[in-house]
Design an enzyme around this catalytic site. Structure first.
Site, PDB file in Angstrom:
ATOM      1  N   HIS A  93       0.868  -1.188   0.000  1.00 55.35           N
ATOM      2  CA  HIS A  93       0.000   0.000   0.000  1.00 55.35           C
ATOM      3  C   HIS A  93       0.900   1.232   0.000  1.00 55.35           C
ATOM      4  CE1 HIS A  93      -2.751   3.131   0.975  1.00 55.35           C
ATOM      5  NE2 HIS A  93      -2.453   3.173   2.263  1.00 55.35           N
ATOM      6  N   HIS A  95       1.350   5.673  -1.173  1.00 51.47           N
ATOM      7  CA  HIS A  95       0.709   6.959  -1.432  1.00 51.47           C
ATOM      8  C   HIS A  95       1.362   7.582  -2.669  1.00 51.47           C
ATOM      9  CE1 HIS A  95      -0.491   7.474   3.127  1.00 51.47           C
ATOM     10  NE2 HIS A  95      -0.959   6.361   2.581  1.00 51.47           N
ATOM     11  N   TYR A 120       1.607  -4.788 -19.995  1.00 51.05           N
ATOM     12  CA  TYR A 120       2.143  -5.102 -18.675  1.00 51.05           C
ATOM     13  C   TYR A 120       1.260  -4.607 -17.548  1.00 51.05           C
ATOM     14  CZ  TYR A 120       6.272  -7.347 -20.403  1.00 51.05           C
ATOM     15  OH  TYR A 120       7.114  -8.238 -21.012  1.00 51.05           O
TER      16      TYR A 120
END
Length: 231
Positions: A93, A95, A120
């Site tokens: 995860h 940002h 891709y």
């Protein structure tokens, strides 16, 4: 793979992501599921660029802290993605700038946040779902992820960032990077009427590489800048 090696890999990949500006400050978190059902996960308020293998949070199969520092507050979203993506062994995860920017655009289809721009992107990230905004650490995000029923390995949280699962840590990292670069391409080409992969080209990738993509009719719901995903 030994737990010691996994700890080292989390720190190595985390530093690489941080040094290339893909998640600033103490943002972002990484987890790996272990053979005993427990996890290794990055601690709360830890920079991915300066992780200590010995201080990573070790959780048991019930999500209880066994050793290391207190875990990231984003445990609910990791837990829900592992629960619904049975083959997932790692989750990243971030940002990352372009992926976050993408979530703020009004035309984004929540069932397919990006069109089929490159092979891709489809091969590594598949299609990407967009979830609405949740406060960081809000347990409600887990219910939103469960609502996707495991159809997506890559998810965008509105005004927050990408969450990507993989069958290895390396696969999850590479898929997250591919998602970020595809979001960047989309922003660069927005409004320029780019040529996306055709339905036949997408089907060829599905057939040759054994991809599993969520069923999606691009003519329903939102479109990208007024044009369908598969022109």
């Amino acid at each position: 793979m030994s737990e010691t090696k996994l700890r080292e890999d989390i720190c190595r990949f985390g530093r690489s992501l941080f040094e290339r500006g893909l998640t600033p400050g103490s943002s972002g978190n990484v987890s790996v599921r272990l053979d005993d059902g427990g996890w290794l996960v990055t601690p709360t308020n830890a920079s991915l660029g300066f992780l200590d293998p010995a201080r990573l949070s070790r959780l048991d199969a019930l999500g209880r802290l066994v050793s290391g520092d207190a875990p990231t507050k984003e445990i609910p979203l990791h837990s829900a993605l592992y629960e619904t993506r049975g083959a997932a062994r790692a989750i990243v995860h971030l940002h990352s700038t372009h992926a976050v920017a993408l979530t703020m655009l009004p035309e984004i289809d929540p069932r397919a946040a990006l069109p089929p721009m490159t092979p891709y992107y489809l091969m590594r990230a598949g299609q990407t779902a967009l979830l609405p905004y949740f406060r960081p650490g809000d347990p409600a995000v887990a219910d939103a992820i469960r609502g996707l029923a495991g159809r997506y390995s890559s998810v965008l949280l509105a005004n927050h960032g990408p969450v990507v699962a993989g069958d290895t840590l390396e696969a999850a990292v590479f898929a997250t990077e591919e998602l970020e670069e595809t979001a960047r391409l989309y922003l660069l080409l927005r409004g320029l009427n780019p040529r996306y992969l055709s339905p036949a080209q997408v089907e060829d990738l599905v057939r040759v590489f054994g991809l599993t993509l969520p069923a999606h009719d691009p003519d329903e719901g939102h479109s990208h800048g007024g044009q369908p995903h598969h022109p």
